[in-house]
Every structure is written in C-alpha cells, then in structure tokens.
Motif scaffolding. Structure first.
Motif, mmCIF file in Angstrom:
data_model
loop_
_atom_site.group_PDB
_atom_site.id
_atom_site.type_symbol
_atom_site.label_atom_id
_atom_site.label_comp_id
_atom_site.label_asym_id
_atom_site.label_seq_id
_atom_site.Cartn_x
_atom_site.Cartn_y
_atom_site.Cartn_z
ATOM 1 N N SER A 53 20.268 73.054 14.754
ATOM 2 C CA SER A 53 20.621 74.468 14.859
ATOM 3 C C SER A 53 20.359 74.990 16.266
ATOM 4 O O SER A 53 19.632 74.384 17.064
ATOM 5 C CB SER A 53 19.812 75.284 13.854
ATOM 6 O OG SER A 53 18.447 75.371 14.250
ATOM 7 N N TYR A 54 20.932 76.143 16.555
ATOM 8 C CA TYR A 54 20.679 76.801 17.832
ATOM 9 C C TYR A 54 19.195 77.134 17.966
ATOM 10 O O TYR A 54 18.598 76.963 19.033
ATOM 11 C CB TYR A 54 21.514 78.074 17.931
ATOM 12 C CG TYR A 54 21.390 78.801 19.246
ATOM 13 C CD1 TYR A 54 21.918 78.267 20.417
ATOM 14 C CD2 TYR A 54 20.747 80.040 19.326
ATOM 15 C CE1 TYR A 54 21.811 78.927 21.628
ATOM 16 C CE2 TYR A 54 20.643 80.715 20.534
ATOM 17 C CZ TYR A 54 21.175 80.158 21.682
ATOM 18 O OH TYR A 54 21.068 80.821 22.885
ATOM 19 N N GLY A 55 18.589 77.563 16.862
ATOM 20 C CA GLY A 55 17.164 77.874 16.884
ATOM 21 C C GLY A 55 16.308 76.675 17.240
ATOM 22 O O GLY A 55 15.322 76.796 17.975
ATOM 23 N N LYS A 56 16.662 75.508 16.737
ATOM 24 C CA LYS A 56 15.900 74.296 17.069
ATOM 25 C C LYS A 56 16.069 73.952 18.543
ATOM 26 O O LYS A 56 15.109 73.509 19.199
ATOM 27 C CB LYS A 56 16.358 73.140 16.190
ATOM 28 C CG LYS A 56 15.655 71.814 16.458
ATOM 29 C CD LYS A 56 14.136 71.920 16.227
ATOM 30 C CE LYS A 56 13.829 72.079 14.749
ATOM 31 N NZ LYS A 56 12.356 72.026 14.503
ATOM 32 N N ILE A 57 17.270 74.139 19.066
ATOM 33 C CA ILE A 57 17.499 73.908 20.495
ATOM 34 C C ILE A 57 16.583 74.818 21.315
ATOM 35 O O ILE A 57 15.977 74.386 22.308
ATOM 36 C CB ILE A 57 18.978 74.148 20.850
ATOM 37 C CG1 ILE A 57 19.837 72.992 20.302
ATOM 38 C CG2 ILE A 57 19.175 74.274 22.360
ATOM 39 C CD1 ILE A 57 21.319 73.204 20.423
ATOM 40 N N LEU A 58 16.447 76.066 20.902
ATOM 41 C CA LEU A 58 15.565 76.992 21.612
ATOM 42 C C LEU A 58 14.098 76.625 21.439
ATOM 43 O O LEU A 58 13.304 76.751 22.377
ATOM 44 C CB LEU A 58 15.801 78.417 21.123
ATOM 45 C CG LEU A 58 17.155 79.052 21.435
ATOM 46 C CD1 LEU A 58 17.161 80.508 21.001
ATOM 47 C CD2 LEU A 58 17.500 78.940 22.913
ATOM 48 N N GLN A 59 13.726 76.162 20.262
ATOM 49 C CA GLN A 59 12.339 75.763 20.038
ATOM 50 C C GLN A 59 11.954 74.612 20.969
ATOM 51 O O GLN A 59 10.870 74.608 21.571
ATOM 52 C CB GLN A 59 12.128 75.361 18.584
ATOM 53 C CG GLN A 59 10.665 75.089 18.233
ATOM 54 C CD GLN A 59 10.474 74.668 16.787
ATOM 55 O OE1 GLN A 59 11.428 74.339 16.082
ATOM 56 N NE2 GLN A 59 9.228 74.667 16.327
ATOM 57 N N ILE A 60 12.827 73.644 21.109
ATOM 58 C CA ILE A 60 12.595 72.530 22.034
ATOM 59 C C ILE A 60 12.541 73.044 23.476
ATOM 60 O O ILE A 60 11.702 72.625 24.282
ATOM 61 C CB ILE A 60 13.692 71.463 21.863
ATOM 62 C CG1 ILE A 60 13.554 70.787 20.489
ATOM 63 C CG2 ILE A 60 13.632 70.422 22.984
ATOM 64 C CD1 ILE A 60 14.713 69.874 20.132
ATOM 65 N N PHE A 61 13.428 73.965 23.799
ATOM 66 C CA PHE A 61 13.486 74.563 25.135
ATOM 67 C C PHE A 61 12.166 75.213 25.511
ATOM 68 O O PHE A 61 11.615 74.986 26.596
ATOM 69 C CB PHE A 61 14.623 75.587 25.142
ATOM 70 C CG PHE A 61 14.749 76.410 26.395
ATOM 71 C CD1 PHE A 61 15.127 75.837 27.596
ATOM 72 C CD2 PHE A 61 14.531 77.789 26.373
ATOM 73 C CE1 PHE A 61 15.271 76.596 28.748
ATOM 74 C CE2 PHE A 61 14.671 78.564 27.508
ATOM 75 C CZ PHE A 61 15.038 77.964 28.706
ATOM 76 N N PHE A 62 11.611 76.020 24.615
ATOM 77 C CA PHE A 62 10.377 76.740 24.914
ATOM 78 C C PHE A 62 9.132 75.871 24.774
ATOM 79 O O PHE A 62 8.082 76.201 25.331
ATOM 80 C CB PHE A 62 10.245 77.955 23.995
ATOM 81 C CG PHE A 62 11.147 79.101 24.365
ATOM 82 C CD1 PHE A 62 11.004 79.744 25.576
ATOM 83 C CD2 PHE A 62 12.137 79.533 23.502
ATOM 84 C CE1 PHE A 62 11.828 80.813 25.936
ATOM 85 C CE2 PHE A 62 12.966 80.600 23.838
ATOM 86 C CZ PHE A 62 12.814 81.237 25.058
ATOM 87 N N SER A 63 9.236 74.769 24.058
ATOM 88 C CA SER A 63 8.065 73.936 23.808
ATOM 89 C C SER A 63 7.892 72.819 24.828
ATOM 90 O O SER A 63 6.849 72.730 25.480
ATOM 91 C CB SER A 63 8.146 73.335 22.404
ATOM 92 O OG SER A 63 7.091 72.431 22.179
#
Length: 239
Positions: A115-125
C-alpha cells in the motif's frame, strides 16, 4: 562540495583502492544509526486497480532507490528529479541547490501487494531521517530535502495525516520537516545513476550510507523485503 560529490568525481580513484576516498565519504548519517521503528499509518490510500505511482525524496537517490528495489510489490523505482523545471533537470545543475529540484525516486507499485501507507512507513523508518532540514547525513542542500510529491489529493491527505500522527506520537526526538506537495513533474536521472547501489556495492559512499538501509529494511520490514532487487535496466529490457 559534499562528500558524495567528491566520491562520484573520484570513482576511478576508488576503483583503484584509494583509501582517502573512503575516509572522505564518512560523515554524520542516519544510515550508521539504528532505524526508527514506527507505527503504521492510521489512514491509507484506498486500494485501486492497476499500477500506482509514488514519488518521494529523502537525500541521495541512490539509497532511496536501492531500498525500494528490495521492497516486495514495487515494480520499478527510478532515480530522478522533481520540484523544478525540465530545463534544469540534470545532475550538474541540481547540484547547485538553486533549481528547486530534489533528488527524488518515482516508485511504480502494485497496490494489491503493497500500500501507499506501507511505502511511507518504510520511507520514514529506514530510508532517511525526516527531521533533518535540507540535508541528509553528509549531503547538504535543498536538493537533498525530505519531500513527498503527491500524485493526487488522497495521497496528500494520507501523507499529511501520517506526519501529524508520527509527530503526535513523538517517535522522533525532533519534529518532522518533510514537505508534502503536489507532483508537478518527475524527470528520470541520467543512466549512470540508475541501479547505482546494486552496480557499486563497494563504493565507499554506498557502503557507509546506503547498505545499512537495506539491512534495516530486511530487519524491520522482513515481510516486505526481497533479496533480489528489481532493477531499472531489467524493467527497460522487458518493455
């Protein structure tokens, strides 16, 4: 000139084993630290049919691209430039920090697998430190800023809500400085920047700053990690 610029100009020297390049490449970097374990976004983009696009910027695009090339569900991750005009979308000009461009990565992904949210979670983590303003580790300048270029209003709302969620949870010691705005255009970078992490795993900058990001992805997001990277050159060959 940043350590990364120096190392790029000195690739030939690095290939000959000049240790000074490695010493010069070392600098303060999130890559050498433990990645931040963060909660998933409370809101996410609704799954849609067909391949979707995300565009993000988090410092040197070599490492950002490399992380998503090892992420399941990502069909292609291309290094490039976003935030400025087509006329200035080249490495020489963006290196001045005056073009408005950020080194960005365009991610094509299958929403049925990630999901887009998972992409962002990886981005911020694991991708970068979103609390560093106009820099990332040893690289300094607006071209290395943390940014999310939303392709539609839903992405923008989800990204802004996630930043607010993470700030409220105080998962970082400082506030997030990531800017969220609409995507105007994305311009692929020069061919020699594509698949750089995979093609130059022993390059000093990659070793010190980017390989640890891949290791953190494997450790923290094991269910999203793939061993064999999805490379730009392979995507071109199949088109």
């Amino acid at each position: 000139m940043s350590p990364r610029h120096f190392s790029r100009l000195s690739l030939a020297a690095a290939a000959l084993g000049v240790l000074a390049v490695a010493a010069f490449a070392v600098g303060p970097s999130r890559a050498s630290e433990e990645a931040v374990v963060i909660p998933a976004p409370a809101a996410d983009v609704q799954a849609a049919d067909g391949i979707q696009t995300a565009v993000i910027a988090g410092g040197c695009f070599w490492g950002v691209q490399g992380v998503y090339q090892h992420t399941a569900g990502v069909l292609n991750a291309v290094s490039g430039y976003s935030g400025g005009s087509k006329m200035t979308a080249n490495y020489t000009m963006i290196g001045t920090g005056t073009t408005g461009h950020a080194e960005a990565v365009e991610i094509k992904y299958d929403p049925k697998k990630i999901s887009y949210g998972k992409i962002l979670q990886i981005f911020f983590s694991v991708v970068h430190d979103p609390t560093q303003l106009n820099r990332q580790g040893p690289d300094v300048g607006t071209q290395y800023r943390s940014a999310i270029f939303a392709v539609n209003d839903e992405q923008k709302k989800v990204a802004e809500a996630y930043i607010a969620q993470l700030n409220a949870a105080k998962v970082y010691k400082k506030p997030i400085v990531t800017k969220v705005g609409p995507l105007q255009a994305f311009y692929p970078a020069e061919d020699y920047h594509q698949d750089y992490l995979t093609l130059h795993p022993n390059q000093p900058y990659i070793v010190f700053n980017d390989i640890p990001k891949i290791e953190n992805l494997k450790k923290i997001f094991a269910e999203n990690y793939i061993e064999k990277p999805t490379l730009v050159r392979n995507a071109k060959a199949t088109n």
